[in-house]
Design an enzyme around this catalytic site. Structure first.
Site, PDB file in Angstrom:
ATOM      1  N   CYS A   1       0.884  -1.161   0.000  1.00 54.15           N
ATOM      2  CA  CYS A   1       0.000   0.000   0.000  1.00 54.15           C
ATOM      3  C   CYS A   1       0.920   1.209   0.000  1.00 54.15           C
ATOM      4  O   CYS A   1       1.566   1.501   0.999  1.00 54.15           O
ATOM      5  CB  CYS A   1      -0.915   0.031   1.219  1.00 54.15           C
ATOM      6  SG  CYS A   1      -1.950   1.523   1.243  1.00 54.15           S
TER       7      CYS A   1
ATOM      8  N   CYS B   1      -0.492   4.340   2.507  1.00 51.85           N
ATOM      9  CA  CYS B   1      -0.535   4.207   3.972  1.00 51.85           C
ATOM     10  C   CYS B   1      -0.226   2.764   4.329  1.00 51.85           C
ATOM     11  O   CYS B   1       0.888   2.317   4.189  1.00 51.85           O
ATOM     12  CB  CYS B   1      -1.870   4.676   4.524  1.00 51.85           C
ATOM     13  SG  CYS B   1      -3.293   3.871   3.746  1.00 51.85           S
ATOM     14  N   SER B   2      -1.240   2.040   4.748  1.00 51.68           N
ATOM     15  CA  SER B   2      -1.029   0.631   5.059  1.00 51.68           C
ATOM     16  C   SER B   2      -2.332  -0.151   4.934  1.00 51.68           C
ATOM     17  O   SER B   2      -2.660  -0.969   5.789  1.00 51.68           O
ATOM     18  CB  SER B   2      -0.436   0.473   6.463  1.00 51.68           C
ATOM     19  OG  SER B   2      -1.298   1.055   7.426  1.00 51.68           O
ATOM     20  N   CYS B   3      -3.099   0.087   3.875  1.00 56.89           N
ATOM     21  CA  CYS B   3      -4.333  -0.654   3.648  1.00 56.89           C
ATOM     22  C   CYS B   3      -3.994  -2.138   3.571  1.00 56.89           C
ATOM     23  O   CYS B   3      -3.038  -2.540   2.903  1.00 56.89           O
ATOM     24  CB  CYS B   3      -5.010  -0.194   2.362  1.00 56.89           C
ATOM     25  SG  CYS B   3      -5.630   1.499   2.480  1.00 56.89           S
TER      26      CYS B   3
END
Length: 193
Positions: A99, A102-104
């Site tokens: 991702c 961000c950090s999906c």
């Protein structure tokens, strides 16, 4: 000695006590969160999905067609798993998930994201030098294997279905699930028997 808490456990209990005492945290809500992460979400769920796809071609087809619905058949879903796509590794193609914003991440099937997944170094290098990133994880692929990088978003998150390793014919789904790691379902590692 057996009645003593480890230092980290003592700190966790002290912090929880203070938060509850001051009214910041409801103990029942905290218990629900802990129950969720211990028993309802996590990489064991994803490993179960992968093992089922390896042992049930009809399920694998449904997973490829609509991963969200197929995963829901097994009772997994919820926040972070509403829009899921499964990508299947093959001898000619390897998938890697990142991702970049961000950090999906698909929490219901993979649990909490690893720290490295959220790091700027991983997020940029996975796109710019995926073969190098894989090598950093000890995953070295032949030059003729194409690497496909999938950028997760809040609208679509990915689950890598690794290749089933040779020598696992006749294994039960539980035995297969036991060899599937979270990192293999992100694409940074291979599965071996």
């Amino acid at each position: 000695m057996s009645g003593e808490l480890r230092p980290v456990d003592a700190r966790v209990r002290a912090l929880e006590s203070i938060l509850v005492e001051k009214g910041y945290v409801d103990p029942a809500a905290l218990d629900e969160i802990i129950e969720t992460y211990q028993h309802r979400v996590g990489p064991r769920n994803g490993a179960h999905v992968v093992a089922r796809s390896w042992t049930d071609p009809d399920f694998a087809a449904r997973l490829a067609d609509d991963a969200t619905a197929a995963v829901a058949e097994l009772g997994y879903g919820g926040r972070g798993g509403e829009h899921l796509a499964a990508v299947f590794n093959s001898p000619r193609e390897h998938h890697l998930v990142v991702c970049t914003l961000c950090s999906c991440y698909p929490w219901p099937v993979l649990g909490l994201p690893p720290v490295w997944y959220k790091s700027p170094a991983y997020r940029s290098r996975a796109v710019l030098d995926p073969r190098g990133v894989l090598a950093d994880f000890g995953t070295v692929l032949d030059d003729d294997v194409a690497i496909r990088v999938h950028d997760s978003t809040s609208e679509l998150r990915y689950l890598v279905v690794p290749q089933r390793p040779a020598g696992t014919d006749g294994w039960s789904a539980d035995e297969l699930a036991a060899i599937v790691s979270r990192d293999a379902m992100i694409g940074t590692r291979l599965v071996s028997a």
